[in-house]
Design an enzyme around this catalytic site. Structure first.
Site, mmCIF file in Angstrom:
data_model
loop_
_atom_site.group_PDB
_atom_site.id
_atom_site.type_symbol
_atom_site.label_atom_id
_atom_site.label_comp_id
_atom_site.label_asym_id
_atom_site.label_seq_id
_atom_site.Cartn_x
_atom_site.Cartn_y
_atom_site.Cartn_z
ATOM 1 N N LYS A 112 44.998 40.987 32.009
ATOM 2 C CA LYS A 112 43.834 39.666 32.162
ATOM 3 C C LYS A 112 43.910 38.722 31.275
ATOM 4 O O LYS A 112 42.835 38.085 31.326
ATOM 5 C CB LYS A 112 43.289 40.995 30.470
ATOM 6 C CG LYS A 112 42.597 42.071 31.654
ATOM 7 C CD LYS A 112 42.196 43.750 30.732
ATOM 8 C CE LYS A 112 41.546 44.770 31.480
ATOM 9 N NZ LYS A 112 43.218 45.473 32.020
HETATM 10 C C1 LIG Z 1 42.894 46.241 33.016
HETATM 11 C C2 LIG Z 1 44.278 46.204 33.079
HETATM 12 C C3 LIG Z 1 44.258 47.593 34.462
HETATM 13 C C4 LIG Z 1 43.841 47.852 35.673
HETATM 14 O O1 LIG Z 1 42.839 46.487 35.993
HETATM 15 P P1 LIG Z 1 41.387 46.499 36.636
HETATM 16 O O2 LIG Z 1 40.705 45.429 37.207
HETATM 17 O O3 LIG Z 1 40.400 46.851 35.742
HETATM 18 O O4 LIG Z 1 41.371 47.629 37.794
HETATM 19 C C5 LIG Z 1 45.686 48.093 34.847
HETATM 20 N N1 LIG Z 1 47.023 47.369 33.989
HETATM 21 C C6 LIG Z 1 47.078 47.069 32.544
HETATM 22 C C7 LIG Z 1 48.136 46.902 31.952
HETATM 23 C C8 LIG Z 1 45.397 46.935 32.235
HETATM 24 O O5 LIG Z 1 45.390 46.145 31.083
#
Ligand SMILES: *Cc1c(COP(=O)(O)O)cnc(C)c1O
Length: 466
Positions: A112
């Site tokens: 993120k």
């Molecule tokens: C947020 C997150 C996901 C999921 O990603 P999306 O874009 O919501 O599908 C997967 N792995 C980790 C470690 C995350 O922080």
């Protein structure tokens, strides 16, 4: 570039408008009016560029009309300068045709950061131009809160308040939020659980007077700016593996469907990605949908990969809109029925068309631990409980002979308990976080009470006025 809502009833906006608005006023999600295209020659010209430069060039058509290219370039440089690996998003080979795309070298060790670090700068830039100030409020059970705080800390024209349930987040996750020292960050530990925190945030947004007085805003994953900022790393990884002269596949640990949608957007722009493998844990609504057109809501069950514990994937609406031929009325109707009945009715031909590109995959907690151990044994690679589901999906579902990019979404040190269970070693935190457990924490406590929390947010907003 202009943006339209998937439900067709919200005003068209430019990039800056979409950034600040997030969700459409009709409840729909913003999408570019048309996907920008990169010709094979334009793609080849991006080969070998530093990540920030490539990102600016890939993003330029999305921000055109709102942000000058030189400003975008400067923001990309600043956003990715703080990553702890020179390549920003290194690609690590695990097997003949499996490559982990490491998206966890940012300040909070999860993917993120790739989007949010840039979005923090974009917010600051757009708000400064408009002479506005926003107050971001959010609730977190762990991951998103720290990435949002790191993105907004010390950004002018932004205050950020994150609510977390006191005593109910992991120590790493709490400390990643509470040890950030910036005078525009307020952490509130709520005497309640995650749902209480989320309800408090929803209630603050629902209080129209308060919302307006504070100019409340959110940085949630339905914001198109976040999707856009995730496209460049798929472009760069595909180029490194031979695109545009060779096809590739992707396998993505999926929750809200934002990350894999960004890969699909890269394909719309001309990157030859021929298969999208959606990797899920036991919360397998997407795997069920892809296997048998069963998109029905069940309860959320906790798993070893908490960031993928979802009931509904909000960004799936964007894919639905595309596969319904961008028919906003049909999208709005499908979403209304889904909300009413807990089951999405996707017409058979549309489902078949989605299956031509997308494959589902599901891994239980036991299999997750076994796959972490196997990958450690066979490739000397330590994957966290989210990333491993993408790696296992690539092994199982990767098209013969094609390189598969497995998105590695979190650093193993974020989930030490699972790693210890799987391989018996404690993964060390990277150097920039090595003293995390010694740092001082800054947070306030609040009861599970709307008026009390609103008073804290208001006082914080007025802290510098006499
Ligand atoms: C947020 C997150 C996901 C999921 O990603 P999306 O874009 O919501 O599908 C997967 N792995 C980790 C470690 C995350 O922080």
């Amino acid at each position: 570039m202009r943006y339209i809502s998937t439900r067709g009833q919200a005003a068209e906006l430019d990039f800056a408008g979409v950034l600040l608005a997030g969700l459409g006023t009709d409840g729909g999600l913003y999408m570019p009016q048309a996907w920008p295209r990169l010709s094979p020659d334009a793609l080849r010209a991006l080969r070998g560029l530093p990540y920030a430069e490539l990102a600016a060039r890939v993003l330029a058509p999305f921000t055109a009309g709102s942000i000058e290219f030189a400003d975008l370039q400067a923001m990309c440089r600043r956003a990715y300068a703080g990553f702890s690996h020179k390549a920003v998003v290194p690609l690590v080979q695990l097997d003949t045709n499996i490559f982990a795309l490491e998206l966890f070298h940012g300040p909070t060790l999860a993917f993120k950061d790739l989007a949010l670090q840039l979005v923090g700068h974009l917010f600051e830039h757009v708000l400064a131009a408009r002479g506005e100030r926003v107050r971001i409020v959010g609730a977190t059970s762990g991951d998103t809160g720290s990435a949002a705080i790191e993105a907004c800390a010390n950004r002018r024209n932004i205050d950020i308040t994150i609510l977390h349930p006191e005593g109910k987040t992991s120590t790493v996750q709490r400390r990643q939020m509470t040890t950030v020292r910036a005078d525009n960050v307020l952490n509130i530990a709520v005497d309640g659980n995650f749902d209480d925190c989320q309800d408090l945030v929803k209630a603050m947004f629902a209080d129209a007077g308060f919302r307006q007085e504070m100019n409340l805003s959110a940085v949630n994953s339905i914001n198109f700016a976040r999707i856009a900022a995730q496209i460049p790393y798929y472009v760069q990884a595909a180029l490194a593996l031979g695109a545009p002269d060779r096809e590739v596949a992707v396998a993505v640990p999926t929750g809200n469907f934002g990350n894999i949608l960004a890969a699909w957007a890269a394909r719309q722009m001309g990157v030859p990605i021929s298969r999208f493998i959606v990797a899920s844990n036991r919360n397998d609504i997407l795997a069920r949908f892809l296997a048998s057109n069963d998109m029905s809501v069940q309860g959320v069950a906790p798993s070893l990969s908490p960031s993928m514990d979802i009931q509904v994937s909000s960004n799936f609406e964007r894919l639905l809109f595309e596969f319904l031929g961008r028919d906003a009325a049909a999208t709005a109707q499908t979403m209304a029925d889904f909300r009413a009945h807990g089951r999405m009715a996707v017409p058979e031909p549309v489902w078949h068309a989605i299956r031509r590109d997308f494959t589902g995959f599901r891994l239980s907690d036991e299999e997750t631990l076994a796959e972490i151990a196997r990958t450690h044994r066979e490739s000397q690679y330590l994957a966290d409980p989210h990333s491993i589901i993408g790696i296992a999906a690539a092994r199982e579902q990767g098209p013969i002979g094609l390189p598969v990019i497995a998105a590695a979404t979190a650093h193993p040190a974020k989930f030490p308990d699972a790693i210890v269970r799987a391989v018996g070693v404690h993964p060390p935190l990277p150097p920039h976080l090595a003293d995390l457990y010694e740092r001082e924490e800054y947070f306030s406590r609040a009861p599970n009470d709307l008026a009390a929390v609103q008073t804290m947010v208001r006082r914080f907003a007025n802290r510098n006025t006499v």
